[in-house]
Enzyme design. Sequence first.
Site, PDB file in Angstrom:
ATOM      1  N   ASN A   1      59.630 -23.864  -3.058  1.00  0.00           N
ATOM      2  CA  ASN A   1      59.749 -22.670  -2.209  1.00  0.00           C
ATOM      3  C   ASN A   1      58.388 -22.433  -1.560  1.00  0.00           C
ATOM      4  O   ASN A   1      57.460 -21.980  -2.209  1.00  0.00           O
ATOM      5  CB  ASN A   1      60.170 -21.482  -3.079  1.00  0.00           C
ATOM      6  CG  ASN A   1      60.220 -20.181  -2.304  1.00  0.00           C
ATOM      7  OD1 ASN A   1      60.084 -20.173  -1.073  1.00  0.00           O
ATOM      8  ND2 ASN A   1      60.422 -19.077  -3.018  1.00  0.00           N
TER       9      ASN A   1
ATOM     10  N   LYS B   1      57.621 -20.282   0.608  1.00  0.00           N
ATOM     11  CA  LYS B   1      57.384 -18.863   0.939  1.00  0.00           C
ATOM     12  C   LYS B   1      56.844 -18.749   2.375  1.00  0.00           C
ATOM     13  O   LYS B   1      57.271 -19.498   3.244  1.00  0.00           O
ATOM     14  CB  LYS B   1      56.475 -18.216  -0.115  1.00  0.00           C
ATOM     15  CG  LYS B   1      57.054 -18.415  -1.530  1.00  0.00           C
ATOM     16  CD  LYS B   1      56.405 -17.590  -2.586  1.00  0.00           C
ATOM     17  CE  LYS B   1      57.069 -17.874  -3.946  1.00  0.00           C
ATOM     18  NZ  LYS B   1      56.537 -17.070  -5.031  1.00  0.00           N
TER      19      LYS B   1
ATOM     20  N   HIS C   1      65.736 -13.859  -4.273  1.00  0.00           N
ATOM     21  CA  HIS C   1      64.395 -14.076  -4.832  1.00  0.00           C
ATOM     22  C   HIS C   1      63.770 -12.716  -5.145  1.00  0.00           C
ATOM     23  O   HIS C   1      63.968 -11.745  -4.413  1.00  0.00           O
ATOM     24  CB  HIS C   1      63.522 -14.854  -3.846  1.00  0.00           C
ATOM     25  CG  HIS C   1      62.241 -15.309  -4.460  1.00  0.00           C
ATOM     26  ND1 HIS C   1      61.162 -14.472  -4.617  1.00  0.00           N
ATOM     27  CD2 HIS C   1      61.883 -16.498  -5.005  1.00  0.00           C
ATOM     28  CE1 HIS C   1      60.190 -15.134  -5.226  1.00  0.00           C
ATOM     29  NE2 HIS C   1      60.598 -16.367  -5.473  1.00  0.00           N
TER      30      HIS C   1
ATOM     31  N   GLU D   1      60.926 -11.568  -4.712  1.00  0.00           N
ATOM     32  CA  GLU D   1      60.109 -10.974  -3.639  1.00  0.00           C
ATOM     33  C   GLU D   1      60.982 -10.254  -2.625  1.00  0.00           C
ATOM     34  O   GLU D   1      60.548  -9.297  -1.988  1.00  0.00           O
ATOM     35  CB  GLU D   1      59.227 -12.065  -2.993  1.00  0.00           C
ATOM     36  CG  GLU D   1      58.083 -12.428  -3.922  1.00  0.00           C
ATOM     37  CD  GLU D   1      57.623 -13.873  -3.849  1.00  0.00           C
ATOM     38  OE1 GLU D   1      57.901 -14.549  -2.844  1.00  0.00           O
ATOM     39  OE2 GLU D   1      56.989 -14.322  -4.825  1.00  0.00           O
TER      40      GLU D   1
ATOM     41  N   GLU E   1      63.775 -16.734 -12.747  1.00  0.00           N
ATOM     42  CA  GLU E   1      62.349 -16.568 -12.442  1.00  0.00           C
ATOM     43  C   GLU E   1      61.881 -15.216 -12.958  1.00  0.00           C
ATOM     44  O   GLU E   1      62.104 -14.190 -12.308  1.00  0.00           O
ATOM     45  CB  GLU E   1      62.114 -16.619 -10.924  1.00  0.00           C
ATOM     46  CG  GLU E   1      62.465 -17.934 -10.290  1.00  0.00           C
ATOM     47  CD  GLU E   1      61.667 -18.154  -9.005  1.00  0.00           C
ATOM     48  OE1 GLU E   1      61.070 -19.221  -8.891  1.00  0.00           O
ATOM     49  OE2 GLU E   1      61.616 -17.259  -8.153  1.00  0.00           O
TER      50      GLU E   1
ATOM     51  N   GLY F   1      53.490 -16.645  -9.564  1.00  0.00           N
ATOM     52  CA  GLY F   1      52.186 -16.628  -8.905  1.00  0.00           C
ATOM     53  C   GLY F   1      51.069 -16.066  -9.771  1.00  0.00           C
ATOM     54  O   GLY F   1      49.991 -15.751  -9.278  1.00  0.00           O
TER      55      GLY F   1
ATOM     56  N   SER G   1      55.157 -20.076 -11.968  1.00  0.00           N
ATOM     57  CA  SER G   1      53.934 -20.790 -12.342  1.00  0.00           C
ATOM     58  C   SER G   1      54.194 -22.173 -12.940  1.00  0.00           C
ATOM     59  O   SER G   1      53.525 -22.585 -13.894  1.00  0.00           O
ATOM     60  CB  SER G   1      53.087 -19.931 -13.289  1.00  0.00           C
ATOM     61  OG  SER G   1      52.658 -18.743 -12.631  1.00  0.00           O
TER      62      SER G   1
HETATM   63  P1  13P Z   1      54.895 -19.793  -8.338  1.00  0.00           P
HETATM   64  O1  13P Z   1      55.301 -21.192  -8.727  1.00  0.00           O
HETATM   65  O2  13P Z   1      53.827 -19.744  -7.311  1.00  0.00           O
HETATM   66  O3  13P Z   1      54.663 -18.929  -9.535  1.00  0.00           O
HETATM   67  O4  13P Z   1      56.188 -19.168  -7.586  1.00  0.00           O
HETATM   68  C1  13P Z   1      57.422 -19.228  -8.206  1.00  0.00           C
HETATM   69  C2  13P Z   1      58.447 -18.794  -7.235  1.00  0.00           C
HETATM   70  O5  13P Z   1      58.558 -17.625  -6.908  1.00  0.00           O
HETATM   71  C3  13P Z   1      59.322 -19.821  -6.676  1.00  0.00           C
HETATM   72  O6  13P Z   1      60.400 -19.259  -5.990  1.00  0.00           O
END
Ligand code: 13P
Length: 255
Positions: free
Chosen positions: A15, A17, A101, A103, A173, A179, A217
């Site tokens: 992803n 982002k 997601h 976010e 997740e 992150g 992560s």
């Molecule tokens: P990270 O791998 O940067 O923690 O992000 C995970 C994520 O949100 C994937 O959709």
Amino acid sequence: MTAGPWREAPLIAGNWKMHKTPAEARELVRSLLGQLAAELASEVLLLPPFTALEAVVGELAGDPRVRVGAQNCHYEAAGAFTGEIGAPMLAPLCDYVLVGHSERRHLMGESDEVVRRKLEAVLAAGLLPILAVGETEAERSAGVTEAVVERQTQAGFAGLSVEELGRCTVAYEPVWAIGTGATATPDDAAAAAAVVHRVVAELNSGGVAVRVLYGGSVTPSNAASLLSAPGVRGALVGGASLRADEFAAIVAAAG
Ligand code: 13P
């Protein structure tokens, strides 16, 4: 239990982002293709931003090792929704669409109901949804992780036909692990995956199972242990998917 053909292999999804211009995306794909093994045991999926989808598809030039998906879509197919993208607009470019997601749930205020409508829109467009679920730090501290995963899975999937459910994937997740460098343990991932598998089995009387990914992560050094958690069949990778060497190493760790 039956499984769709695309679910036999683990899925390793990147992803990206809100990163990468089309030119940067082409460069990342070129580099990645050069670092992936010629034959892969896993399905590899890239989720670039909308504006780089066409560049990624073009650079892949039909390479069967890598598939393409979108990070989001609108719940209506088309209409007066300025700035939005409908699932049918993605269908010529994508196989998969990520919905729910964290976010989007937490930063953009998407409710379970909105996520559900998006999932239906993805299915209606003939695409494969990946439903993201997971608890916040506060929910984890309150001991309601399983309840959150159960509610989000139920809200996303209730009422789908076995055929529709068979086209779905879930990404667990935990929000606190995204992150941050903090990862769930393989036991945490297995416990959440077990909740998803139970809910899905209840919803369709055990007719079909979904593939469950872990995200949060994921790095080359922790991928193998997380991917070996019972019930987990792949990873949704954020930051590490922006580097071809790290993402290729995670794909390699999946076997
Ligand atoms: P990270 O791998 O940067 O923690 O992000 C995970 C994520 O949100 C994937 O959709």
